[in-house]
Each structure stands twice: as C-alpha cells, then as structure tokens.
Design an enzyme around this catalytic site. Structure first.
Site: not given
Lengths: 282, 282
Positions: A53, A97, A120
């Site tokens: 990422k 995460q 997200d």
C-alpha cells in the site's frame, strides 16, 4: 478457453488515473492527498500488505505515513492515535491494517475513524450509505471487482450474479454493488447448496478462502468468474477458491490467482483516498 | 391449502410483550418509554398511519407525542425540531412519517435523527450496523417478517429465500436479516426473471407494490409466502403483490392481505422504542 481478466494491468491503469488526478490537484489547488496507514505490532502478512500500500501511495504521488505502534498498545492509546489522524488536515485517508491484536476491538477502532477519512470503506456509516444507495466510500475489493467487470464490458443488469461468501469486507458489499447495477443477486455461504447456485450464475464472485472449493464443472458455460480467494496449498502453490483450469474451460472470463483481484484492492484504496482529498475542496 | 400467518394476532402478542416490559420498566426504574411522531402537513394516508402508531403507543403504555408542523415548514425548521427531540430525555424513539413535502430532503432528515432514537431503523448508521452484523435498530417491516417466520417455526438456515423488491425500508434489510439467519438469499427486482426465481423459493417475501404481480402458479409447493404489498384494485378491493387464492393452494404458509405483515410493522416499532428506552439504563 476463458479470457483472463488481468487485474495487474487494470490496477496499473487505475493507479495511472489516480496519478493524473493527483498531478491536477497539486497544480490547480496545491493539494497533495495523504494516506496514513496504521500497522499495530509485527504480523508478518500485515507488513507485506502495508508495504504494498505504501509503495502504491508513493507511485501515485500521495503523501504517505506509516504509524507503527507496538503490539501491546492499549485500545485507548490507539484510539488517541486515530483521533489525531482524524484531526490532521494533511491526512485524507486512514487505513488501519487488520487483524489487530486480540486485546483490541476492531469494531471500536474502525468506528473511530472519521467516515470521510475511512479509506477502506469499512466504517458502519459507509456501509449503511452503500446499503441505502447513497454516496459512500466503497470497500476496496468489491469496488475493484466492479471495475474489472467494467473493463470487460460486462453489464450486470438482468444477469444472475452469485456471490459466495458473506464477509463484511467482500461478500456483503459485493452483493450490494452488483444489485445497484441491476443484477439479480444471490448470496451463498456454508449452509447453501453451492453447486446448485453456482450452476445458475452468469457472474460468479467467490470469496471464502477455501482452496478450490468451487469445482470447474459447476461453472455455467460463458460465465464471468471472479476469484477473490488466495490460498497456499501444501505444495506451496497459490490457488484461488475456484478450480482454475477446468473453470477456465467453461467460463468466458476468469481472474487468475494471483494477479486478478489482489492488485485491484490496493488500486481502489488509492482511488478512495484521492476522492477523500477531492471532497475537502467542496 | 396454506395455513394463514395471522399478523394481527402475532402483532397483538408483540404489543402485549412490550406492555409487560413497560410495566416492569416503570415499576423497577420509574421509566416510561416515549415515542415522538413527526407528521408534516396533511397527507391523508400519513394521518391514518400516524393514528395507528399513536394508538399502539398508548396501548403499550408509552408516552407519545404527535408533532404536526405545517406543510410549508422549512427544512431548517424541521431539523431544529428533530434536534430538540434528540436532546429531550423523555423521548426515546423518534419517527418521522414519510413521505415529506417535496422541498424537504428525506435523507437529510432521517440522518439528523440520533441513531439511538431512530425508531424506524432507517438511519444510515443503523443500516450499516445491520449490514455488518452488529447490534442495530432494525427496520420495522422486515423485523416483523422475521417474527412471523419465528412464530410458525420456520428456520431459514439452508433454505432458499427470495426477496422481491429492493427498497431501503423492506427489500434490502429483509435480505440481510434472512442472510443473518443463514438462508441462501436472492434479491429480485424489475430486471429479474421473476418467475424463475420465485419458483425456486422456499421462503418468498414480496414487497414491490404491484397488485398480484407474483402468480400463484409460480409458488413452490410447501413454500412460506410473505406478502408485504397492499394495493387497491379498481373495484376497491385490497390485494397484495401475490395472487392470493392460487398461491394459497400451493404454499404451506401465507400471509393474508390485509392482516398479515401490516400490523407487524407497527408492533415492531413499539419494540424498537422500548429497546431504545431500555438502552438508556445501561
């Protein structure tokens, strides 16, 4: 033989689109999108994902920061960190995460991220807005699948779409996005007669994490098959949730594993962060 | 011949349960649940619905208030009213009767209600929590359907449930509630091959508002048929979205129209308000 849906190539295209938009944002508004990634502790898979990422964020021209508290950070201290990122105007997207250490409730942490910075698309308010058909930040993996379908000119309207798996991050938002595009959508899971449902699918999305659960012989001839799974077999080989070779003999289009959906997830994360930055201009 | 699912009787049972809980709340905590109903302008159907809700609220022992601003109230003034109700500790549930006049954006109003006072379960945060499988106030009509299924001992797990209609207030939350109970769920709409999907349904929920759209001959023998529709035919007769008589010949259970789902919606609204009041004690 099915045509391969080349997620790597499409993801590169999405990143190039994002980069062009970032250049424009910088030129016209002096604004550089910023993505903050929070990685708690030393989960080795998380490290790999976060590196991917960060690399994508650099490639598209974002500012990016990795915050890396130790495994034993308290939930309160992590919440404080999230609040700081919420308040920081240079940060447009925040990604925590997963998985988090067991002493931390992921629902509490995800809900603490400002919905407008939720890169997200996991915040309940974004989930709710997706459900209600309102503007929402979309979960990256199903959002990436929709883009893959677009790339091959697959029009879901009136088709039977079958989603196998009902996770919050793939299956359920996937079903809603396909429904929004006017597919007739069926959601299957471990209690379903899987073969029967798969056999009727014009569009099949499988996201369960069980190696080769869906047999090639079940695939409807001409179907579009999207395999979100990524499983390592005892011999070390990576395989999806669909038996690839026999499925590819029947499908019109199929995603490879790896190189199908995987790269799309990160690309759509970039897109979500870009859009979050763009929204601050309105 | 199908057995009738008597929504009127089940709704009366739900109201009796709520009343017993209210008596306990008053005795043990001196707390009386309060429901505020906001009805804007003079829509005649809204008046009937609101009267039904007020009557039920009185029956179960709630405090209830009807706020009745004029048709020409501004959106800002309506928002101010909602904020007052949000802050009023005697009000545990707030219901804004839809439709609203055209100059008012219902999404803005619904989002302004505090999620914990959202008796209808329409707030995006409640929708999102339902999607994510977290505790949520549930939309009353599908919540009522789940109770009807429970009453006849229908266990959705492993069954094929087909939901016809994808509205925010019935179809989509209905699909999620059935999914949560482990049914294999298909959502259909105007672009679907309706006959084919209905023919495969063990549990069928129809909520589209088209008189007798679903033909009796399509019903799978032994199916459970829930008809949420309520349509007035040219001759004045009220009918559902399912052709009742021929469907009843094939189904194991069927809801009558009227007297099926309708009374359940109001009963579940009482239950949502009760639960909102109970939550203030925690």
């Amino acid at each position: 033989m099915a045509q391969l849906m080349d997620g790597k190539a499409v993801a590169a295209r999405v990143r190039a689109e994002v980069k062009a938009a970032v250049d424009r944002l910088q030129r016209e508004h002096g604004l550089t999108p910023g993505l903050a990634v929070v990685r708690v502790g030393e989960d080795p898979a998380s490290k790999v994902y976060v590196n991917g990422k960060k690399k994508a964020a650099e490639e598209v021209g974002f500012n990016s920061w990795e915050l890396h508290p130790a495994e034993d950070i308290t939930q309160d201290a992590l919440l404080k960190l999230i609040h700081q990122l919420n308040e920081d105007p240079a940060v447009h997207g925040i990604l925590v995460q997963l998985p988090l250490p067991r002493h931390i409730d992921p629902d509490v942490i995800i809900s603490a991220v400002k919905p407008e910075k939720d890169a997200d698309g996991f915040h309940p308010l974004n989930a709710g807005n997706l459900l209600l058909g309102r503007p929402a930040t979309r979960a990256c993996t199903p959002f990436g699948v929709m883009r893959l379908l677009e790339e091959i000119g697959c029009e879901p309207a009136g088709k039977r779409a079958v989603v196998v798996g009902r996770s919050n991050i793939v299956g359920k938002p996937m079903a809603l996005m396909l429904l929004q595009k006017n597919a007739t959508v069926t959601i299957c899971h471990s209690k379903s007669d899987l073969r029967r449902e798969v056999e009727g699918a014009d569009i099949l999305v499988v996201a369960v994490g069980v190696a080769e659960l869906v047999k090639g012989a079940w695939i409807k001839p001409g179907a579009v098959v999207i395999d979100v799974g990524m499983n390592r077999k005892p011999d070390g080989k990576l395989v999806g949730d669909v038996e690839f070779a026999p499925a590819a003999e029947r499908a019109a289009y199929i995603t490879p594993v790896p190189g199908g959906v995987g790269p799309m997830t990160i690309a759509m994360l970039m897109r979500n962060t870009l859009e979050a930055a763009e929204r601050t201009l309105r």
